[in-house]
Design a protein around this motif. Structure first.
Motif, short mmCIF file in Angstrom:
data_model
loop_
_atom_site.label_atom_id
_atom_site.label_comp_id
_atom_site.label_asym_id
_atom_site.label_seq_id
_atom_site.Cartn_x
_atom_site.Cartn_y
_atom_site.Cartn_z
N LYS A 193 -11.20 -4.51 12.15
CA LYS A 193 -10.07 -3.70 12.60
C LYS A 193 -9.95 -2.42 11.75
O LYS A 193 -10.53 -2.32 10.68
N THR A 194 -9.20 -1.46 12.27
CA THR A 194 -8.89 -0.27 11.48
C THR A 194 -7.44 -0.28 11.02
O THR A 194 -6.93 0.72 10.52
N THR A 195 -6.76 -1.41 11.17
CA THR A 195 -5.38 -1.52 10.72
C THR A 195 -5.34 -1.41 9.20
O THR A 195 -6.01 -2.16 8.50
N TRP A 196 -4.56 -0.48 8.68
CA TRP A 196 -4.48 -0.27 7.24
C TRP A 196 -3.69 -1.42 6.58
O TRP A 196 -2.63 -1.77 7.06
N PRO A 197 -4.20 -1.94 5.46
CA PRO A 197 -5.51 -1.69 4.83
C PRO A 197 -6.53 -2.77 5.16
O PRO A 197 -7.53 -2.92 4.47
N TYR A 198 -6.26 -3.53 6.25
CA TYR A 198 -7.03 -4.75 6.49
C TYR A 198 -8.43 -4.51 7.02
O TYR A 198 -9.21 -5.46 7.16
N GLY A 199 -8.78 -3.27 7.33
CA GLY A 199 -10.16 -2.98 7.71
C GLY A 199 -11.13 -3.17 6.57
O GLY A 199 -12.34 -3.25 6.77
N SER A 200 -10.60 -3.23 5.36
CA SER A 200 -11.41 -3.50 4.17
C SER A 200 -11.68 -4.99 4.05
O SER A 200 -10.80 -5.82 4.27
N GLY A 201 -12.91 -5.33 3.65
CA GLY A 201 -13.22 -6.73 3.40
C GLY A 201 -12.46 -7.30 2.22
O GLY A 201 -12.27 -8.51 2.12
N VAL A 202 -12.02 -6.43 1.33
CA VAL A 202 -11.20 -6.85 0.19
C VAL A 202 -9.74 -7.02 0.61
O VAL A 202 -9.13 -8.07 0.42
N TRP A 203 -9.17 -5.97 1.20
CA TRP A 203 -7.74 -5.99 1.50
C TRP A 203 -7.40 -6.84 2.71
O TRP A 203 -6.22 -7.13 2.96
N SER A 204 -8.40 -7.29 3.46
CA SER A 204 -8.13 -8.27 4.51
C SER A 204 -7.72 -9.61 3.90
O SER A 204 -7.20 -10.48 4.59
N LYS A 205 -7.94 -9.75 2.59
CA LYS A 205 -7.48 -10.94 1.84
C LYS A 205 -6.40 -10.53 0.85
O LYS A 205 -6.29 -11.09 -0.25
N LYS A 206 -5.58 -9.58 1.20
CA LYS A 206 -4.62 -8.98 0.28
C LYS A 206 -3.73 -10.00 -0.42
O LYS A 206 -3.44 -9.89 -1.61
N GLU A 207 -3.28 -11.02 0.30
CA GLU A 207 -2.39 -12.03 -0.29
C GLU A 207 -3.05 -12.77 -1.45
O GLU A 207 -2.36 -13.31 -2.30
N TRP A 208 -4.38 -12.81 -1.46
CA TRP A 208 -5.14 -13.49 -2.51
C TRP A 208 -5.66 -12.54 -3.57
O TRP A 208 -6.31 -12.98 -4.52
N VAL A 209 -5.41 -11.26 -3.40
CA VAL A 209 -6.01 -10.25 -4.28
C VAL A 209 -4.93 -9.60 -5.15
O VAL A 209 -4.86 -9.80 -6.36
N LEU A 210 -4.12 -8.77 -4.52
CA LEU A 210 -3.05 -8.06 -5.23
C LEU A 210 -1.82 -8.09 -4.32
O LEU A 210 -1.48 -7.10 -3.68
N PRO A 211 -1.15 -9.23 -4.25
CA PRO A 211 -0.14 -9.43 -3.21
C PRO A 211 1.07 -8.54 -3.30
O PRO A 211 1.73 -8.29 -2.28
N GLU A 212 1.41 -8.04 -4.47
CA GLU A 212 2.66 -7.30 -4.63
C GLU A 212 2.50 -5.79 -4.50
O GLU A 212 3.49 -5.06 -4.61
N ILE A 213 1.29 -5.30 -4.28
CA ILE A 213 1.10 -3.86 -4.16
C ILE A 213 1.48 -3.40 -2.76
O ILE A 213 1.26 -4.10 -1.76
N ASP A 214 2.09 -2.23 -2.69
CA ASP A 214 2.46 -1.65 -1.41
C ASP A 214 1.25 -0.98 -0.78
O ASP A 214 0.40 -0.43 -1.46
N GLY A 215 1.20 -1.01 0.54
CA GLY A 215 0.08 -0.40 1.25
C GLY A 215 -0.09 1.08 0.94
O GLY A 215 -1.20 1.60 0.97
N ASP A 216 1.00 1.77 0.62
CA ASP A 216 0.93 3.20 0.30
C ASP A 216 0.15 3.45 -0.99
O ASP A 216 -0.35 4.55 -1.20
N ASP A 217 0.08 2.46 -1.86
CA ASP A 217 -0.60 2.65 -3.14
C ASP A 217 -2.07 2.27 -3.10
O ASP A 217 -2.81 2.55 -4.04
N ILE A 218 -2.51 1.65 -2.02
CA ILE A 218 -3.89 1.16 -1.94
C ILE A 218 -4.86 2.32 -1.73
O ILE A 218 -4.64 3.21 -0.90
N VAL A 219 -5.93 2.31 -2.50
CA VAL A 219 -7.02 3.29 -2.38
C VAL A 219 -8.24 2.53 -1.88
O VAL A 219 -8.82 1.71 -2.59
N SER A 220 -8.63 2.77 -0.64
CA SER A 220 -9.69 1.98 -0.03
C SER A 220 -10.61 2.85 0.80
O SER A 220 -10.18 3.80 1.45
#
Length: 536
Positions: free
Chosen positions: A148-175
């Protein structure tokens, strides 16, 4: 210039309002196959021009998904739909492998790299909250985000956001939508050289800057971006590097507009690796020492200046790197391979793979983890020597020059993490000489790959373990390729030109010099074709 430097939304499951997931729809082009059944008119669907849903033997219209407004980007769209918040979950720093009675912990918003005792830190997730959702839920959630291109889940990393950096806001993600790299069926290599039919190569080098380091750097730089917005004392981000770390750091910092500082060992990395941080605007220091010397300097500097340390001493990067393990399970439809072989230098990655597999097991996505193998170059093999000694007292070594330059490290920061991962996965450590790793690289390339020397180290480990009977020809085995072969073209040129001292280069394939006349060309071609088809 380089030489001078050398010398000097189909389905969105929202985690802020998590509910028991419904069976996801499976999308094929403009058709949507649904699990439930209902009736509708096929003629009305065709007349309306809408997408259609096949429901049993019936067809019903499905509303087309509207594109976002022209003045809205994907980050704006995610903000409007509020899809990037996962604040129900949390994570914190704790001392690595601490006693269960320890209450020492730190917020991820603190700038800290070691525990009170001077040991490594680890990112600990709130597993009890994550366990409120079963393995099927997490599998469906992660699978729904792929491609998908849905921000930020198009990333293989951020598609697992809850297991990676759960408290960061999408506006702060650099991907850069990193990850989702190819799991390549090495059919010919496995069959021809090993008699294996289920050999796979995870091409982590097929990424934004050409190595697996992107997976961790998107997490670290995103957190730095958050810290700077919080007005924390972070002026820039720095790292010591053998090449790939600096490339990833400089690219992600450039995307975020954050200064990056790179310490490189002079004359010890390829030009292709050196040019990446230069091109991305990093402040590059070429230092007359090896990686271990650069690492010592950057640690001293970051203790005195407001420069955030980006090396794998910082456990944030491992949170991104662990997603490659989760991705492998996804690509096997959540079936667990028997073996995963990872090249090892500073040794954070072998622990990251273990952590990813272990989280999947603990949270019910799979029922076991694979056995891990860490592969080292014989010229920089402190972990291998420690393993062969029965995990006795670890002793650093002076790393000698190796074509696998990114793992030319004699005093790895993550030694404790690596030992822990291997002990808890019934793991093995193997080594490769320079000739072995270069021959393995050439063999792999001859079957359609184009791998780095570090992958040659991992393939050598595989060859040895198959020949010794440890890995069976029928075992499903994944070799992790950590960087793209295009970063190491000079090593390949030297090999195929037979210009490497004291190396036979058994699989060299140099070009054939031919006179510019038809007869000479025909003679050479006939000889070549006869060698390939002796029965002709």
């Amino acid at each position: 210039m380089a030489s001078a430097f050398l010398n000097s939304h189909s389905l969105i499951l929202r985690s802020d309002s998590l509910k028991t997931p419904q069976q996801p729809k499976l999308h094929f082009s403009s058709f949507t196959i649904k699990a439930s059944s209902s009736s509708s008119s096929a003629s009305s669907a065709s007349n309306s021009g809408a997408n259609v849903s096949l429901t049993g033997n019936n067809i019903e219209p499905v509303p087309s998904k509207h594109r976002r407004p022209a003045d809205e980007n994907i980050r704006d769209e995610a903000r409007r739909h509020n899809t990037t918040h996962s604040h129900r979950f949390s994570a914190k720093y704790v001392p690595f492998n601490a006693d269960p009675s320890s209450d020492e912990s730190y917020s991820l918003d603190e700038i800290i790299y070691r525990s009170q005792s001077g040991g490594l830190l680890d990112v600990q997730h709130d597993m009890n909250t994550l366990k409120n959702y079963d393995g099927k839920y997490w599998r469906n959630l992660f699978d729904s985000r792929v491609g998908k291109t849905t921000w930020p889940y198009g990333s293989g990393v951020w598609s697992k956001k809850e297991w990676v950096l759960p408290e960061i806001d999408g506006d702060d993600i650099v991907s850069a939508f990193e990850g989702n790299s190819n799991l390549f069926w090495a059919e010919r290599f496995g069959k021809q050289f090993l008699g294996m039919s289920d050999l796979w190569v995870k091409h982590c080098g097929n990424s934004h800057t050409g190595s697996f380091k992107d997976l961790g750097m998107t997490v670290l730089v995103s957190q730095v971006n958050r810290l700077r917005k919080m007005h924390k004392p972070v002026v820039g981000v720095g790292c010591a590097s053998t090449g790939d770390t600096s490339a990833a750091l400089s690219a992600y910092c450039a995307a975020a507009g954050i200064p990056s500082i790179v310490f490189l060992p002079a004359n010890r990395i390829s030009l292709a690796q050196l040019v990446q941080p230069i091109a991305n605007g990093a402040f590059v220091l070429s230092i007359d020492t090896d990686f271990d010397g650069c690492m010592q300097l950057i640690r001293e500097v970051t203790a005195e200046l407001p420069i955030y340390l980006a090396n794998s001493l910082n456990s944030l990067r491992l949170e991104g790197q662990k997603t490659a393990a989760i991705e492998i399970l996804q690509q096997f439809d959540w079936q667990v391979p028997d073996w995963v072989i990872v090249p090892g230098g500073n040794l954070g990655n072998i622990y990251a793979f273990y952590k990813g597999f272990h989280m999947c097991k603990e949270l019910g996505l799979v029922d076991r983890i694979p056995r891990l193998v860490c592969a080292q170059a014989a010229n920089a093999n402190p972990l291998y020597l420690n393993y062969k000694s029965g995990w006795g007292e670890f002793k650093a070594v002076k790393a000698n020059t190796t074509f696998a330059s990114a793992i030319q490290i004699g005093d790895p920061v993550s030694i404790d993490r690596a030992v822990y991962a291997l002990k808890n996965s019934n793991g093995i450590v193997e080594e490769a000489t320079e000739e072995e790793l270069m021959d393995a690289m050439a063999q792999a390339d001859s079957t359609g790959m184009f791998i780095c020397p570090h992958t040659g180290v991992a393939l050598t480990a595989l060859i040895k373990l198959v020949k010794s009977g440890v890995i069976a020809p029928t075992d499903r085995t994944v070799v992790v390729s950590t960087a793209h072969g295009l970063k190491f073209t000079q090593a390949k040129i030297d090999y195929h030109s037979n210009e490497i001292k004291d190396m036979t280069c058994r699989f060299a394939n140099p070009p054939v010099q031919v006179n510019a006349d038809f007869g000479s060309v025909m003679d050479v071609l006939k000889k070549y074709l006869l060698s390939k088809n002796p029965k002709c």
